[in-house]
Design an enzyme around this catalytic site. Structure first.
Site, PDB file in Angstrom:
ATOM      1  CB  CYS A  57      -0.880  -0.032   1.265  1.00  0.00           C
ATOM      2  SG  CYS A  57      -1.896   1.434   1.549  1.00  0.00           S
ATOM      3  N   GLY A  58       0.352   2.329  -0.490  1.00  0.00           N
ATOM      4  CA  GLY A  58       1.078   3.597  -0.428  1.00  0.00           C
ATOM      5  C   GLY A  58       1.351   4.056   0.995  1.00  0.00           C
TER       6      GLY A  58
END
Length: 177
Positions: A57-58
């Site tokens: 995930c970012g």
């Protein structure tokens, strides 16, 4: 003197005789393990930060900040509990063993991590259904944070954008410690 010693021992026991708060009335399996943890027995009397995590995930870099919070404040009563979830864009596709290895090797995660969990509205497991009901909101993405005080009451819900080292989250935690 004997009464004073007994009183001090009773004060040091984790919420002896008190009923379990709703947000901790769950048993969860440790990540990539077989041990079942009774959240109430293990964490009642502590300040608890519950986070849904993802390795791709970012916001994955937040593992570093979460571990820093845990390391800095665990002696004062904070525990961070991580719950990997694949609910958002398939960003936690690995096995529990792969997730555990990634967290330890990449971010030196030592805070307790638990079994992969569903957290999204409509499919959330009972723990996350309860947290969402108490907070009035489900996680909308990975790294949503729920903060419980020492009595197990929900006192805060923080979106993924609120980073672990943000003044907003640190102030909320320090106020409870």
């Amino acid at each position: 003197m004997k009464q004073l010693c007994v009183a001090l021992v009773m004060l040091s026991l984790p919420m002896a005789g008190m009923s379990c708060p709703e947000a901790l009335k769950f048993q969860k399996r440790q990540l990539a393990g077989e041990e079942i943890v009774n959240l109430c027995q293990a964490y009642q009397g502590k300040v608890v930060l519950i986070v849904n995590t993802a390795s791709k995930c970012g916001y994955t870099y937040q593992y570093e900040g979460l571990e820093a919070l845990y390391s800095k404040y665990q002696d004062r009563g904070l525990v961070v509990l991580g719950f990997p979830s694949n609910d958002f864009a398939g960003q936690e596709p690995g096995t529990e063993a792969q997730i555990q290895q990634f967290c330890r090797l990449t971010y030196s995660v030592e805070f307790p991590m638990f079994e992969k969990s569903r957290v999204r509205e409509g499919v959330a497991d009972p723990l996350y259904q309860t947290l969402a009901r108490l907070a009035g909101e489900h996680p909308r993405w990975n790294f949503h944070k729920y903060l419980l005080d020492r009595s197990g009451s929900l006192v805060g819900s923080f979106s993924s954008r609120v980073e672990p080292q943000s003044r907003q989250l640190i102030d909320a935690i320090e106020k409870l410690l």
